[in-house]
Write an enzyme that holds these catalytic residues in place. Sequence first.
Site, PDB file in Angstrom:
ATOM      1  N   ASN A 142      -1.539   1.742   6.156  1.00  0.00           N
ATOM      2  CA  ASN A 142      -0.681   0.647   5.673  1.00  0.00           C
ATOM      3  C   ASN A 142      -0.364  -0.226   6.870  1.00  0.00           C
ATOM      4  O   ASN A 142      -0.067   0.312   7.940  1.00  0.00           O
ATOM      5  CB  ASN A 142       0.648   1.179   5.130  1.00  0.00           C
ATOM      6  CG  ASN A 142       0.495   1.860   3.800  1.00  0.00           C
ATOM      7  OD1 ASN A 142      -0.591   1.926   3.251  1.00  0.00           O
ATOM      8  ND2 ASN A 142       1.604   2.382   3.288  1.00  0.00           N
ATOM      9  N   GLY A 143      -0.360  -1.533   6.693  1.00  0.00           N
ATOM     10  CA  GLY A 143      -0.020  -2.421   7.801  1.00  0.00           C
ATOM     11  C   GLY A 143      -1.165  -3.352   8.130  1.00  0.00           C
ATOM     12  O   GLY A 143      -2.069  -3.563   7.320  1.00  0.00           O
ATOM     13  N   LYS A 201       9.267 -11.453 -14.580  1.00  0.00           N
ATOM     14  CA  LYS A 201       8.865 -11.622 -13.177  1.00  0.00           C
ATOM     15  C   LYS A 201       7.717 -12.611 -13.058  1.00  0.00           C
ATOM     16  O   LYS A 201       7.712 -13.469 -12.195  1.00  0.00           O
ATOM     17  CB  LYS A 201       8.458 -10.259 -12.593  1.00  0.00           C
ATOM     18  CG  LYS A 201       8.032 -10.321 -11.142  1.00  0.00           C
ATOM     19  CD  LYS A 201       9.194 -10.710 -10.245  1.00  0.00           C
ATOM     20  CE  LYS A 201       8.802 -10.954  -8.807  1.00  0.00           C
ATOM     21  NZ  LYS A 201       9.830 -11.710  -8.083  1.00  0.00           N
ATOM     22  N   GLU A 219      20.514 -17.135 -12.070  1.00  0.00           N
ATOM     23  CA  GLU A 219      19.588 -16.254 -12.786  1.00  0.00           C
ATOM     24  C   GLU A 219      20.053 -14.811 -12.854  1.00  0.00           C
ATOM     25  O   GLU A 219      19.746 -14.124 -13.815  1.00  0.00           O
ATOM     26  CB  GLU A 219      18.156 -16.365 -12.246  1.00  0.00           C
ATOM     27  CG  GLU A 219      17.918 -15.815 -10.872  1.00  0.00           C
ATOM     28  CD  GLU A 219      16.424 -15.856 -10.494  1.00  0.00           C
ATOM     29  OE1 GLU A 219      16.160 -15.947  -9.293  1.00  0.00           O
ATOM     30  OE2 GLU A 219      15.550 -15.786 -11.364  1.00  0.00           O
ATOM     31  N   CYS A 266       0.826  -1.210   0.000  1.00  0.00           N
ATOM     32  CA  CYS A 266       0.000   0.000   0.000  1.00  0.00           C
ATOM     33  C   CYS A 266       0.861   1.261   0.000  1.00  0.00           C
ATOM     34  O   CYS A 266       1.976   1.276   0.502  1.00  0.00           O
ATOM     35  CB  CYS A 266      -0.867   0.017   1.247  1.00  0.00           C
ATOM     36  SG  CYS A 266      -1.847  -1.468   1.436  1.00  0.00           S
ATOM     37  N   LYS A 314      19.602 -18.635  -7.469  1.00  0.00           N
ATOM     38  CA  LYS A 314      19.811 -17.178  -7.365  1.00  0.00           C
ATOM     39  C   LYS A 314      21.052 -16.776  -8.153  1.00  0.00           C
ATOM     40  O   LYS A 314      21.033 -15.802  -8.899  1.00  0.00           O
ATOM     41  CB  LYS A 314      19.990 -16.727  -5.910  1.00  0.00           C
ATOM     42  CG  LYS A 314      18.776 -16.668  -5.050  1.00  0.00           C
ATOM     43  CD  LYS A 314      17.799 -15.573  -5.366  1.00  0.00           C
ATOM     44  CE  LYS A 314      16.795 -16.006  -6.384  1.00  0.00           C
ATOM     45  NZ  LYS A 314      15.694 -16.803  -5.971  1.00  0.00           N
ATOM     46  N   GLU A 340      18.211 -23.389  -3.850  1.00  0.00           N
ATOM     47  CA  GLU A 340      17.753 -22.006  -3.998  1.00  0.00           C
ATOM     48  C   GLU A 340      18.955 -21.062  -4.193  1.00  0.00           C
ATOM     49  O   GLU A 340      18.904 -20.147  -5.029  1.00  0.00           O
ATOM     50  CB  GLU A 340      16.903 -21.610  -2.785  1.00  0.00           C
ATOM     51  CG  GLU A 340      16.457 -20.169  -2.724  1.00  0.00           C
ATOM     52  CD  GLU A 340      15.650 -19.686  -3.930  1.00  0.00           C
ATOM     53  OE1 GLU A 340      15.262 -20.496  -4.782  1.00  0.00           O
ATOM     54  OE2 GLU A 340      15.437 -18.463  -4.027  1.00  0.00           O
ATOM     55  N   HIS A 362      28.915 -40.035  -6.382  1.00  0.00           N
ATOM     56  CA  HIS A 362      28.225 -40.781  -7.446  1.00  0.00           C
ATOM     57  C   HIS A 362      28.323 -40.060  -8.788  1.00  0.00           C
ATOM     58  O   HIS A 362      27.566 -40.356  -9.707  1.00  0.00           O
ATOM     59  CB  HIS A 362      26.759 -41.004  -7.059  1.00  0.00           C
ATOM     60  CG  HIS A 362      26.625 -41.811  -5.806  1.00  0.00           C
ATOM     61  ND1 HIS A 362      26.932 -43.148  -5.741  1.00  0.00           N
ATOM     62  CD2 HIS A 362      26.282 -41.443  -4.543  1.00  0.00           C
ATOM     63  CE1 HIS A 362      26.752 -43.585  -4.506  1.00  0.00           C
ATOM     64  NE2 HIS A 362      26.366 -42.559  -3.759  1.00  0.00           N
ATOM     65  N   ARG A 400       5.113   0.433  -6.717  1.00  0.00           N
ATOM     66  CA  ARG A 400       5.068  -0.500  -5.589  1.00  0.00           C
ATOM     67  C   ARG A 400       4.015  -1.583  -5.765  1.00  0.00           C
ATOM     68  O   ARG A 400       3.963  -2.535  -4.999  1.00  0.00           O
ATOM     69  CB  ARG A 400       4.767   0.266  -4.295  1.00  0.00           C
ATOM     70  CG  ARG A 400       5.872   1.225  -3.902  1.00  0.00           C
ATOM     71  CD  ARG A 400       5.363   2.258  -2.927  1.00  0.00           C
ATOM     72  NE  ARG A 400       4.775   1.647  -1.759  1.00  0.00           N
ATOM     73  CZ  ARG A 400       5.457   1.206  -0.712  1.00  0.00           C
ATOM     74  NH1 ARG A 400       6.759   1.319  -0.696  1.00  0.00           N
ATOM     75  NH2 ARG A 400       4.843   0.659   0.318  1.00  0.00           N
ATOM     76  N   TRP A 457      -2.808  -2.599  -1.624  1.00  0.00           N
ATOM     77  CA  TRP A 457      -2.354  -3.947  -2.009  1.00  0.00           C
ATOM     78  C   TRP A 457      -3.078  -4.870  -1.041  1.00  0.00           C
ATOM     79  O   TRP A 457      -2.779  -4.886   0.145  1.00  0.00           O
ATOM     80  CB  TRP A 457      -0.834  -4.013  -1.857  1.00  0.00           C
ATOM     81  CG  TRP A 457      -0.228  -5.377  -1.935  1.00  0.00           C
ATOM     82  CD1 TRP A 457      -0.023  -6.247  -0.909  1.00  0.00           C
ATOM     83  CD2 TRP A 457       0.288  -6.022  -3.104  1.00  0.00           C
ATOM     84  NE1 TRP A 457       0.586  -7.389  -1.366  1.00  0.00           N
ATOM     85  CE2 TRP A 457       0.796  -7.275  -2.697  1.00  0.00           C
ATOM     86  CE3 TRP A 457       0.384  -5.659  -4.452  1.00  0.00           C
ATOM     87  CZ2 TRP A 457       1.376  -8.164  -3.596  1.00  0.00           C
ATOM     88  CZ3 TRP A 457       0.962  -6.557  -5.336  1.00  0.00           C
ATOM     89  CH2 TRP A 457       1.445  -7.786  -4.907  1.00  0.00           C
TER      90      TRP A 457
HETATM   91  O1  M6R Z   1       5.189 -16.213  -9.035  1.00  0.00           O
HETATM   92  P1  M6R Z   1       5.692 -17.615  -8.795  1.00  0.00           P
HETATM   93  O2  M6R Z   1       6.142 -17.801  -7.384  1.00  0.00           O
HETATM   94  O3  M6R Z   1       4.718 -18.654  -9.210  1.00  0.00           O
HETATM   95  O4  M6R Z   1       6.965 -17.749  -9.724  1.00  0.00           O
HETATM   96  C1  M6R Z   1       7.636 -18.959  -9.830  1.00  0.00           C
HETATM   97  C2  M6R Z   1       8.977 -18.783 -10.496  1.00  0.00           C
HETATM   98  O5  M6R Z   1       8.813 -18.269 -11.782  1.00  0.00           O
HETATM   99  C3  M6R Z   1       9.896 -17.845  -9.697  1.00  0.00           C
HETATM  100  O6  M6R Z   1      10.063 -18.299  -8.390  1.00  0.00           O
HETATM  101  C4  M6R Z   1      11.273 -17.746 -10.366  1.00  0.00           C
HETATM  102  O7  M6R Z   1      11.923 -18.971 -10.290  1.00  0.00           O
HETATM  103  C5  M6R Z   1      12.102 -16.639  -9.737  1.00  0.00           C
HETATM  104  N1  M6R Z   1      12.625 -15.775 -10.742  1.00  0.00           N
HETATM  105  C6  M6R Z   1      13.260 -17.131  -8.965  1.00  0.00           C
HETATM  106  O8  M6R Z   1      13.994 -16.113  -8.382  1.00  0.00           O
END
Ligand code: M6R
Length: 609
Positions: A100-101, A604, A489, A2, A486, A482, A505, A27, A74
């Site tokens: 907000n909150g 995104k 990507e 928000c 990161k 994970e 293995h 935002r 939001w």
């Molecule tokens: O919006 P979602 O959580 O469904 O998105 C899933 C993936 O596309 C997302 O987590 C993607 O792997 C990110 N870019 C990772 O940082």
Amino acid sequence: MCGIVGYIGDKKAVEFLIEGLTKLEYRGYDSAGIAVNCGLNIFVEKAVGRLDALKEKLKNREPEGNIGIGHTRWATHGRPSDSNAHPHTDCSGKFVVVHNGIIENYMALKEDLISRGHKFISETDTEVVPHLLEELYNGNFLESVQKVLNKIEGSYSLVFMSKDNPDTLICAKQDNPLVVGLGKGENFIASDIPAIISKTRDTYILNDGEIAVVKKDSVKIFNRKGEPVGKKIFHVSWNAEAAEKGGYEHFMLKEINEQPKAVRDTMSKRILKDDSAVILEELNWDKKFLDDINKIYIVACGTAYHAGLVGKFYIEKLARKLVEVDLASEYRYRDPIVDENTLVIVISQSGETSDTLAALKESKRLGAKTLAVTNVVGSSIAREAEFVIHTWAGPEIAVASTKAYTTQLILMFMLALYMAEIGKTISPERTKELIDLLKKIPAQISETLSDVDPIKTFARQYGFNEDVFYIGRSLDYDVALEGALKLKEISYIHAEAYASGELKHGTLALIVEGVPVIALATQKSVYEKTLSNIKEVKARDAVVIGIAAEGDTELEKYLDHVIFVPNTDELLIPLLAVVPLQLLAYYAAITRGCDVDKPRNLAKSVTVE
Ligand code: M6R
């Protein structure tokens, strides 16, 4: 998340309100509204959707008043709609509020206010605030607002406007940002600096517990006890772009640093007052519901899939139910064995990922019970699922998911505890112990974020390597996956995560002198085994960076570099161990000059297959 704006001066308030809200559009929001004190009445207009929808409603009927407040919402409590949009008013229309909150005790307050005859028109937590003000108003605006603040629990930045006090706005801050912009013969209020920097760069940044009484020629600030606070003016030197990022160089870094708050917000209202149990009001499951489930699938993509892997561990460990985790893009074509005794949990930050949505629809078609864990109220996935629990991370703008991941972990942990409580697979003592530790996590993430220099150094040293390996066992392996994602990507470095026990293995063949290996060793139950895997790679002259829990004195004997994270239960440590990995990826990408927030070839929200 928000956004808030407020104006008091000689100009038409609506002009700044719309301009300020436009500056906050980045935002993310799902509805917007304004309120302007026009003397005889307070004019309120709101619209679901983009700001253009609000502007359309205001065409040829812009209010003339010089004092007003505005908001972009939001959604958290209640879906995006005109009636849930802010500003909210009391029964008389004399008091108007933007917020907000989260007001944590709003249910109890609402019931009490209803019993006193107040009429509510929205599903929001915020609406209790103007009604409380109406109830407690004694003719003194400031005193009455203070009484309201004494009644509410939770986090807020709030702006109050009163028809009978046309020369005053009052705002208050607790755990959400709020800034007062100082003009000449006019003053501004905003949740974020970008809304006001085209008007003024002189500001008061409010601290928690502070209340500001804002008139067109003066601003007075008081603390919780009502004592005046002498405040220094903060001169904003950021440009508009830096201001959007809260002074951080990139949204990703801002979002990494927002994790303590995102995690705290996601937990809030979901723990019983005496810390004895998790409450997920959205679910209302009972023992029979759980007994009927003989199989659980967690289905997601990317980072959300990695959160699902941790979720599997939590549910199996605490609730003793078998869980399978699947990539949504695989699951939907796998002809999954699913029926009415299956619970399918989909995790998605955006709530719009096409593969996850398709997997959810397929599960429903097959008769499964479905639960969505998502960050976006009213998203396609939230609407499609039978049950929904929301992460309250606020909008995530950087393509690389960070605060979405940690909040997903929090919710998966709470879901597992909730199921364990219902199924009686956990003792009350262990529940209490875990909840106590859970509540410490936001502060522990802050601690982890406070020492980034060694991570920057590693990133500079190893940022130009072409291959990096991540290893770990048990939950450390899930976090390693994970961490590797990161790095891949945003820095385009080839990074792979391996379960440490699998090294011999195959992968060990790739470990040669100088290859960087990030070794996670936070899991006490497999610590000795992990250590022997670390020795294996060290013996091949890899450069090993360890991630360990504070108090570990062993790892440093074998490794040149160890990053320590605060100690907690091994179930919760992924929430801390992932933070240095996020930062490592971030600084490696910076070292390589990559476009951190918008990595090549990625979007995104992946709304196509
Ligand atoms: O919006 P979602 O959580 O469904 O998105 C899933 C993936 O596309 C997302 O987590 C993607 O792997 C990110 N870019 C990772 O940082």
